[in-house]
Design a protein around this motif. Structure first.
Motif, PDB file in Angstrom:
ATOM      1  N   GLU A 117      40.293  35.705  35.671  1.00  0.00           N
ATOM      2  CA  GLU A 117      39.469  36.270  34.589  1.00  0.00           C
ATOM      3  C   GLU A 117      38.291  37.074  35.137  1.00  0.00           C
ATOM      4  N   GLY A 118      38.276  37.283  36.450  1.00  0.00           N
ATOM      5  CA  GLY A 118      37.174  38.016  37.059  1.00  0.00           C
ATOM      6  C   GLY A 118      35.920  37.156  37.164  1.00  0.00           C
ATOM      7  N   ILE A 119      34.794  37.803  37.445  1.00  0.00           N
ATOM      8  CA  ILE A 119      33.529  37.093  37.602  1.00  0.00           C
ATOM      9  C   ILE A 119      32.840  36.968  36.236  1.00  0.00           C
ATOM     10  N   ILE A 120      32.330  35.788  35.947  1.00  0.00           N
ATOM     11  CA  ILE A 120      31.546  35.588  34.724  1.00  0.00           C
ATOM     12  C   ILE A 120      30.060  35.579  35.080  1.00  0.00           C
ATOM     13  N   ARG A 121      29.685  34.742  36.061  1.00  0.00           N
ATOM     14  CA  ARG A 121      28.304  34.775  36.550  1.00  0.00           C
ATOM     15  C   ARG A 121      28.189  33.961  37.829  1.00  0.00           C
ATOM     16  N   ASN A 122      27.067  34.139  38.512  1.00  0.00           N
ATOM     17  CA  ASN A 122      26.740  33.315  39.675  1.00  0.00           C
ATOM     18  C   ASN A 122      26.251  31.941  39.216  1.00  0.00           C
TER      19      ASN A 122
END
Length: 340
Positions: A117-122
């Protein structure tokens, strides 16, 4: 906050700096998160801290226990309702934990469930520490090793990871040795150099998986930016700077990277480098069409590396009955709940 930042914060609100140390001990040595229970603080101070600040503390959403080997897999719920995962694995020497450093991942490796789903957040330093503290509290143990190899690319969240490690290592907190920490990366070369110059003796683990650039670039997009030659050069710098052995993760995939040509090239590029190769038979996911090789083929691959002076072992598969490979359990849970 670091200890120094916490002391300055207490000065700003008209309190003595030693109150910062007391709170730091409470949070990091004793792994507590409710400021209303700090008995050494006045009720007025506790109420003020509770009103104006917060201590990030994720919640254990679910724990799954392997019936095969005692591995514990955790789904953690963050305060923004994102879900991450962690694993506690029991060995003869004690427990090792694998924690996440990002919600999702931007690296796009084809065979990895974490990045779909790719990057959502750090993940923040506090949230990473909370993963560790929750595992220790839940099992009533002190971890022997911590591996940053769960969801996310640790070097893509570099500043937060470094801050977390320094707090974890602080003698006023967990006093956890850097030598018992492993940081995994798919090969962000400029960050490998930066990590080497930090002068902290963590173990660097590089997810190599393929010895040829053309093949690696097809499966691991990071290779389009940093070729294998650049990664190996950075690893040599890391070894020279830290005197620490580098680990190379090599997921063995039937018919893709398990042949003689790949074996010979792997031997060539690692020749003379202080390293260890961790061979990982593929943990298949439905989005990746390739299969796990036969165990006999895995053993031959390992034997050939060892015979040529490159230390190699097969990574023990843990928690196979609970989707313990990174990203798998989170995706299974979110699919089941209709969140994907």
């Amino acid at each position: 906050m670091s200890l120094e930042e916490l002391k300055k914060e207490f000065l700003k609100i008209g309190e003595k700096p030693y109150r910062g140390l007391q709170l730091y001990n409470y949070m990091h040595k004793n792994m507590n998160s409710d400021v209303l229970n700090i008995n050494s603080f006045s009720k007025e101070l506790r109420d003020k801290l509770n009103r104006d600040y917060y201590i990030s503390d994720l919640k254990i959403l679910e724990r799954f226990d392997s019936k095969l080997d005692g591995t514990k897999k955790y789904l953690f719920l963050l305060e923004d309702n994102n879900i991450i995962e962690g694993v506690a694995m029991k060995y003869k020497y004690g427990y090792s934990a694998c924690i996440s450093t990002q919600v999702g991942c931007r690296m796009g490796c084809s065979f990895c469930a974490s990045t779909k789903e790719g990057i959502i957040r750090n993940i923040t330093p506090g949230e990473m520490l909370s993963e560790i503290y929750n595992i220790q509290r839940n099992l009533g143990i002190r971890l022997s090793n911590i591996v940053l190899m769960g969801s996310g690319e640790p070097l893509d969240n570099y500043l937060n990871v470094m801050k977390m490690l320094r707090i974890l290592n602080d003698k006023n907190g967990q006093n956890f040795s850097f030598r018992n920490v492993t940081i995994s990366t798919c090969g962000i070369v400029h960050k490998i150099y930066q990590l080497a110059d930090e002068e902290i003796p963590v173990t660097l683990s590089v997810s190599l998986h393929f010895p040829f650039n053309e093949l690696r670039s097809k499966i691991m997009p990071i290779n389009n930016k940093y070729h294998i030659e650049e990664i190996i050069k950075a690893c040599k710098y890391y070894v020279n700077r830290t005197n620490r052995r580098v680990t190379f993760e090599y997921t063995l995939i039937e018919g893709l990277n398990d042949g003689r040509e790949c074996l010979d090239e792997l031997k060539r590029i690692l020749n003379g480098l202080l390293c260890h190769v961790n061979i990982i038979p593929l943990n298949p996911i439905k989005e990746f069409k390739y299969k796990k090789p036969e165990m006999d083929a895995v053993k031959i691959f390992v034997k050939e590396l060892n015979k040529n002076g490159i230390p190699a072992t097969v990574r023990r598969q843990m928690g196979a009955d609970i989707d313990a490979a990174c990203g798998q359990l989170r995706r299974s849970y979110m699919n089941e709940k209709g969140l994907l």
